[in-house]
Structures are given as structure tokens and as C-alpha cells.
Design a protein around this motif. Structure first.
Motif, PDB file in Angstrom:
ATOM      1  N   PHE A  78       6.115  14.761  -4.573  1.00  0.00           N
ATOM      2  CA  PHE A  78       6.280  13.613  -3.481  1.00  0.00           C
ATOM      3  C   PHE A  78       5.350  13.686  -2.520  1.00  0.00           C
ATOM      4  CE2 PHE A  78      10.793  13.545  -5.536  1.00  0.00           C
ATOM      5  CZ  PHE A  78      10.393  12.264  -6.436  1.00  0.00           C
ATOM      6  N   GLY A  79       4.899  14.976  -2.316  1.00  0.00           N
ATOM      7  CA  GLY A  79       4.125  15.317  -1.007  1.00  0.00           C
ATOM      8  C   GLY A  79       4.776  16.015   0.134  1.00  0.00           C
ATOM      9  N   PRO A  80       4.299  16.367   1.236  1.00  0.00           N
ATOM     10  CA  PRO A  80       5.148  17.057   2.084  1.00  0.00           C
ATOM     11  C   PRO A  80       6.227  16.629   2.566  1.00  0.00           C
ATOM     12  CG  PRO A  80       2.905  16.846   2.600  1.00  0.00           C
ATOM     13  CD  PRO A  80       2.817  15.980   1.714  1.00  0.00           C
ATOM     14  N   PRO A  81       7.378  17.062   2.770  1.00  0.00           N
ATOM     15  CA  PRO A  81       8.646  16.375   3.240  1.00  0.00           C
ATOM     16  C   PRO A  81       8.871  15.586   4.526  1.00  0.00           C
ATOM     17  CG  PRO A  81       9.189  18.804   3.316  1.00  0.00           C
ATOM     18  CD  PRO A  81       7.700  18.440   2.681  1.00  0.00           C
ATOM     19  N   ASP A  82       9.231  14.528   4.697  1.00  0.00           N
ATOM     20  CA  ASP A  82       9.645  13.668   5.847  1.00  0.00           C
ATOM     21  C   ASP A  82      10.822  14.489   6.335  1.00  0.00           C
ATOM     22  OD1 ASP A  82       7.225  11.510   5.883  1.00  0.00           O
ATOM     23  OD2 ASP A  82       8.370  11.529   3.894  1.00  0.00           O
ATOM     24  N   VAL A  83      11.648  14.727   5.421  1.00  0.00           N
ATOM     25  CA  VAL A  83      13.176  15.033   5.831  1.00  0.00           C
ATOM     26  C   VAL A  83      13.450  16.452   5.234  1.00  0.00           C
ATOM     27  CG1 VAL A  83      15.442  14.552   5.493  1.00  0.00           C
ATOM     28  CG2 VAL A  83      13.887  12.836   6.181  1.00  0.00           C
ATOM     29  N   LEU A  84      13.752  17.467   5.932  1.00  0.00           N
ATOM     30  CA  LEU A  84      14.103  18.823   5.577  1.00  0.00           C
ATOM     31  C   LEU A  84      15.513  18.989   5.829  1.00  0.00           C
ATOM     32  CD1 LEU A  84      13.419  21.584   4.354  1.00  0.00           C
ATOM     33  CD2 LEU A  84      12.873  22.142   6.649  1.00  0.00           C
ATOM     34  N   VAL A  85      16.306  19.083   4.629  1.00  0.00           N
ATOM     35  CA  VAL A  85      17.923  19.564   5.026  1.00  0.00           C
ATOM     36  C   VAL A  85      17.911  20.774   4.726  1.00  0.00           C
ATOM     37  CG1 VAL A  85      20.134  19.016   4.505  1.00  0.00           C
ATOM     38  CG2 VAL A  85      18.547  17.073   4.539  1.00  0.00           C
ATOM     39  N   LEU A  86      18.362  21.561   5.604  1.00  0.00           N
ATOM     40  CA  LEU A  86      18.427  22.880   5.406  1.00  0.00           C
ATOM     41  C   LEU A  86      20.403  23.290   5.285  1.00  0.00           C
ATOM     42  CD1 LEU A  86      16.700  24.206   8.672  1.00  0.00           C
ATOM     43  CD2 LEU A  86      15.870  24.247   6.227  1.00  0.00           C
ATOM     44  N   ASN A  87      20.290  24.059   3.972  1.00  0.00           N
ATOM     45  CA  ASN A  87      21.673  24.324   3.701  1.00  0.00           C
ATOM     46  C   ASN A  87      21.709  25.326   2.666  1.00  0.00           C
ATOM     47  OD1 ASN A  87      24.652  23.536   2.928  1.00  0.00           O
ATOM     48  ND2 ASN A  87      23.964  22.698   1.129  1.00  0.00           N
ATOM     49  N   GLY A  88      23.013  26.207   2.525  1.00  0.00           N
ATOM     50  CA  GLY A  88      22.942  27.225   1.796  1.00  0.00           C
ATOM     51  C   GLY A  88      24.402  27.736   1.810  1.00  0.00           C
ATOM     52  N   PRO A  89      24.909  28.520   0.827  1.00  0.00           N
ATOM     53  CA  PRO A  89      26.156  29.071   0.805  1.00  0.00           C
ATOM     54  C   PRO A  89      26.507  30.398   2.041  1.00  0.00           C
ATOM     55  CG  PRO A  89      24.899  29.968  -0.705  1.00  0.00           C
ATOM     56  CD  PRO A  89      24.066  29.212  -0.196  1.00  0.00           C
ATOM     57  N   GLY A  90      27.661  30.292   2.636  1.00  0.00           N
ATOM     58  CA  GLY A  90      27.685  31.141   3.660  1.00  0.00           C
ATOM     59  C   GLY A  90      28.034  32.609   3.201  1.00  0.00           C
ATOM     60  N   PRO A  91      28.146  33.713   4.032  1.00  0.00           N
ATOM     61  CA  PRO A  91      28.461  35.032   3.555  1.00  0.00           C
ATOM     62  C   PRO A  91      29.770  35.020   3.338  1.00  0.00           C
ATOM     63  CG  PRO A  91      26.869  34.924   5.634  1.00  0.00           C
ATOM     64  CD  PRO A  91      27.601  33.555   5.453  1.00  0.00           C
ATOM     65  N   ARG A  92      29.955  36.370   2.823  1.00  0.00           N
ATOM     66  CA  ARG A  92      31.443  36.285   2.347  1.00  0.00           C
ATOM     67  C   ARG A  92      32.402  36.484   3.715  1.00  0.00           C
ATOM     68  NH1 ARG A  92      32.755  41.286   4.120  1.00  0.00           N
ATOM     69  NH2 ARG A  92      31.370  43.099   4.450  1.00  0.00           N
ATOM     70  N   PRO A  93      33.592  36.133   3.492  1.00  0.00           N
ATOM     71  CA  PRO A  93      34.617  36.130   4.563  1.00  0.00           C
ATOM     72  C   PRO A  93      34.791  37.571   4.849  1.00  0.00           C
ATOM     73  CG  PRO A  93      35.347  34.810   2.636  1.00  0.00           C
ATOM     74  CD  PRO A  93      34.357  35.452   2.001  1.00  0.00           C
ATOM     75  N   GLY A  94      35.457  37.818   5.849  1.00  0.00           N
ATOM     76  CA  GLY A  94      35.748  39.123   6.425  1.00  0.00           C
ATOM     77  C   GLY A  94      35.927  39.110   8.097  1.00  0.00           C
ATOM     78  N   GLN A  95      36.421  40.004   8.536  1.00  0.00           N
ATOM     79  CA  GLN A  95      36.761  40.164   9.979  1.00  0.00           C
ATOM     80  C   GLN A  95      35.563  40.876  10.581  1.00  0.00           C
ATOM     81  OE1 GLN A  95      40.760  42.239   9.186  1.00  0.00           O
ATOM     82  NE2 GLN A  95      41.572  40.490  10.363  1.00  0.00           N
ATOM     83  N   ALA A  96      35.628  40.908  11.968  1.00  0.00           N
ATOM     84  CA  ALA A  96      34.466  41.467  12.637  1.00  0.00           C
ATOM     85  C   ALA A  96      34.492  42.846  12.888  1.00  0.00           C
ATOM     86  CB  ALA A  96      34.480  40.772  14.013  1.00  0.00           C
ATOM     87  N   THR A  97      35.752  43.413  12.810  1.00  0.00           N
ATOM     88  CA  THR A  97      36.159  44.972  12.867  1.00  0.00           C
ATOM     89  C   THR A  97      35.746  45.382  11.619  1.00  0.00           C
ATOM     90  OG1 THR A  97      38.277  44.563  12.089  1.00  0.00           O
ATOM     91  CG2 THR A  97      38.134  44.948  14.319  1.00  0.00           C
ATOM     92  N   ASP A  98      35.104  44.815  10.346  1.00  0.00           N
ATOM     93  CA  ASP A  98      34.790  45.450   9.303  1.00  0.00           C
ATOM     94  C   ASP A  98      33.193  45.228   9.011  1.00  0.00           C
ATOM     95  OD1 ASP A  98      37.389  46.161   8.459  1.00  0.00           O
ATOM     96  OD2 ASP A  98      37.765  44.066   7.572  1.00  0.00           O
ATOM     97  N   VAL A  99      32.547  44.548  10.189  1.00  0.00           N
ATOM     98  CA  VAL A  99      31.131  44.098   9.777  1.00  0.00           C
ATOM     99  C   VAL A  99      30.396  45.614  10.161  1.00  0.00           C
ATOM    100  CG1 VAL A  99      29.248  43.061  10.758  1.00  0.00           C
ATOM    101  CG2 VAL A  99      31.400  41.736  10.381  1.00  0.00           C
ATOM    102  N   THR A 100      29.365  45.698   9.259  1.00  0.00           N
ATOM    103  CA  THR A 100      28.526  47.051   9.353  1.00  0.00           C
ATOM    104  C   THR A 100      26.990  46.392   9.670  1.00  0.00           C
ATOM    105  OG1 THR A 100      27.739  47.007   7.092  1.00  0.00           O
ATOM    106  CG2 THR A 100      29.578  48.197   7.694  1.00  0.00           C
ATOM    107  N   VAL A 101      26.010  47.122  10.114  1.00  0.00           N
ATOM    108  CA  VAL A 101      24.816  46.813  10.399  1.00  0.00           C
ATOM    109  C   VAL A 101      24.161  46.252   9.087  1.00  0.00           C
ATOM    110  CG1 VAL A 101      22.461  47.473  11.126  1.00  0.00           C
ATOM    111  CG2 VAL A 101      24.530  48.326  12.325  1.00  0.00           C
ATOM    112  N   ALA A 102      24.490  46.862   8.232  1.00  0.00           N
ATOM    113  CA  ALA A 102      23.828  46.269   6.723  1.00  0.00           C
ATOM    114  C   ALA A 102      24.542  44.929   6.363  1.00  0.00           C
ATOM    115  CB  ALA A 102      24.158  47.135   5.550  1.00  0.00           C
ATOM    116  N   ASP A 103      25.685  44.896   6.715  1.00  0.00           N
ATOM    117  CA  ASP A 103      26.319  43.354   6.651  1.00  0.00           C
ATOM    118  C   ASP A 103      25.577  42.255   7.529  1.00  0.00           C
ATOM    119  OD1 ASP A 103      28.226  44.345   4.699  1.00  0.00           O
ATOM    120  OD2 ASP A 103      29.673  44.402   6.320  1.00  0.00           O
ATOM    121  N   ALA A 104      25.479  42.670   8.773  1.00  0.00           N
ATOM    122  CA  ALA A 104      24.638  41.791   9.458  1.00  0.00           C
ATOM    123  C   ALA A 104      23.230  41.567   8.984  1.00  0.00           C
ATOM    124  CB  ALA A 104      24.559  42.402  11.230  1.00  0.00           C
ATOM    125  N   ASP A 105      22.326  42.286   8.665  1.00  0.00           N
ATOM    126  CA  ASP A 105      21.212  42.236   8.163  1.00  0.00           C
ATOM    127  C   ASP A 105      21.311  41.349   6.749  1.00  0.00           C
ATOM    128  OD1 ASP A 105      20.259  43.862  10.011  1.00  0.00           O
ATOM    129  OD2 ASP A 105      19.908  45.316   8.660  1.00  0.00           O
TER     130      ASP A 105
END
Length: 257
Positions: A78-105
Motif C-alpha cells: 500500500f505504500g509507506p504507512p500513515d498510521v503505525l500501531v506498535l503492539n506486541g506480547p508482554g514479557p512473562r509475569p514475575g516479581q522484581a526480586t527475581d529479575v536478572t540482568v539477562a531478563d531485563a535485556d
């Protein structure tokens, strides 16, 4: 109200189910040429076949060339988009105390990097024509971080900071940049979060759902069609003076202004 979207090109990321599918359908109903996309290419094509002006594209935004391939497929259709809707699945559930640097990346890889790449691809044509809409489906966790969703809170807040900064930089070019934040919308993702919370707290899913509904002033989960209608307005011509906003569609769930 005429939303001024007839003949515009809309690219909707991760639109093979739930909120994304509903937004793609709403934009197509307003006359936009719509690209339905997702990792399930067959599903994307099936959805597009039911819409008046749409194509379905198989796209994995986490693959090395995924954003570029999806953007090029949009241009080819159709040509370059006039409207761009950014959407995507979120990361897995979990608590902040369990987050690793690799998880954050990993969270940033999923929720920030592909979207920034798509924005960088779409912006030049939007700015050149003096009209464009960038809308990100975020999370109410941006306004009030959600328990047991530490990685989602991290990634979505980072994207929000980027988009808020961008909004001021491109407003004079006729390009708006906004976020739309769902609360408890009835989707497969919401069901998965409820199931995870039930397991974590040793309750039934029904008990978790009742507790969630009790916290919502509207007294129910939202419908995807309600969220999609709000998204369509933010992508519209009449919304040309709305930019840099994180709007909640949450039935009053978050109590702050």
C-alpha cells in the motif's frame, strides 16, 4: 464523526488476536488500507480476507530483520504507512526480586528495540508528507506499576519514555505520537496473567477474576472493541492536536489523574 482515515495506510503490529486484531478491524472499517501482521501468517491472512482493504503479513519482530521485512511488505502492498500501531506480547509475569540482568535485556529486546526500529523506518515519509500517527499499545503499569509484572513494567516504561520524547520532536511535522494503556481488557493475555496469579497465590482463576473486577469502578473487564474504538480516534485526523499523551482505557482502574 469522519475520522479521515479513508485511503490511509495503517500497519498494525501483532494483530492476529486480541487488542491488535480489534484495532486492525476498526481502522479497516474506517477505510484505511490495513496490514494485519503476526508470527501466525495464516491467521493474519484469514483476518485480512474478512476486512475490506487489508493484507495479512507473516512477521516476527524479534527476528534480526523482522521490522524491516514487515515495513517493506507494507510499502509493497500500500505504500509507506500513515498510521503505525506498535503492539506486541508482554514479557512473562514475575516479581522484581527475581529479575536478572539477562531478563531485563530480554524484556527490552521484546518491548522496545523492534518498535524503535519500525518508528525509524516509518517516520521519514510521515514527516515528508506532513501527516502521521504513531500509537503504541502500552500498559496501565506505565502509570502505576503492576504487581508480578516487573519485566513488563520495565520494558513498557522504557518505550513510553522514548515515545514521549519523540512526540515533542515531530509534532511540528504533523506527526502525533501517543500511547493507549489498557487496564483489564478481556483478552488471551489477560487470561494468562490471571492464571499465573492464581497459581502464585494458590487460588482459583475465578477468585482472581472476581478480585480484579472488584477493583474496577466500571465493574467489569473491558471489551476489545471499546479499546479499538479509542485507538482509532487517536489515529484519526480529528485527533491532530493530541500528542505525547498516555491515555488509559481502563474503566477507572488506575485512580490517579
Amino acid at each position: 464523526m469522519d475520522l479521515g482515515l479513508s485511503g490511509r495506510t495503517a500497519l498494525v503490529c501483532s494483530s492476529t488476536q486480541g487488542i491488535g486484531e480489534a484495532i486492525a478491524s476498526a481502522l479497516a472499517a474506517e477505510g484505511a488500507h490495513t496490514v494485519v501482521s503476526g508470527r501466525r501468517g495464516g491467521r493474519a491472512k484469514d483476518i485480512a480476507a474478512r476486512l475490506p482493504r487489508a493484507v495479512g503479513v507473516e512477521a516476527d519482530l524479534l527476528s534480526p530483520q523482522g521490522p524491516e521485512e514487515l515495513f517493506q511488505a507494507t510499502v509493497d502492498a500500500f505504500g509507506p504507512p500513515d498510521v503505525l500501531v506498535l503492539n506486541g506480547p508482554g514479557p512473562r509475569p514475575g516479581q522484581a526480586t527475581d529479575v536478572t540482568v539477562a531478563d531485563a535485556d530480554s524484556a527490552l529486546e521484546a518491548t522496545v528495540r523492534p518498535h524503535i526500529r519500525l518508528v525509524s523506518l516509518a517516520l521519514p515519509a510521515m514527516r515528508a508528507r506532513g501527516w502521521g500517527r504513531v500509537l503504541a499499545v502500552g500498559s496501565s503499569g506505565i502509570a502505576a506499576p503492576l504487581a508480578n509484572l516487573a519485566l513488563s513494567n520495565l520494558g513498557r516504561a522504557a518505550l513510553a519514555g522514548y515515545l514521549k520524547t519523540l512526540a515533542a520532536e515531530v509534532a511540528a511535522d504533523g506527526v502525533t505520537v501517543n500511547l493507549l494503556l489498557p487496564g483489564r481488557i478481556a483478552t488471551e493475555r489477560t487470561a494468562a496473567v490471571d492464571t499465573a496469579n492464581a497459581g502464585r497465590t494458590h487460588r482459583t482463576v475465578a477468585e482472581v477474576e472476581r478480585e480484579s473486577v472488584a477493583a474496577i469502578p466500571a465493574g467489569r473487564y473491558g471489551h476489545v472493541s471499546e479499546f479499538a474504538a479509542t485507538a482509532a480516534f487517536l489515529c484519526s485526523a480529528p485527533a491532530s492536536y493530541v500528542t505525547g499523551v498516555a491515555l488509559r482505557c481502563d474503566g477507572g482502574l488506575v485512580r490517579s489523574l
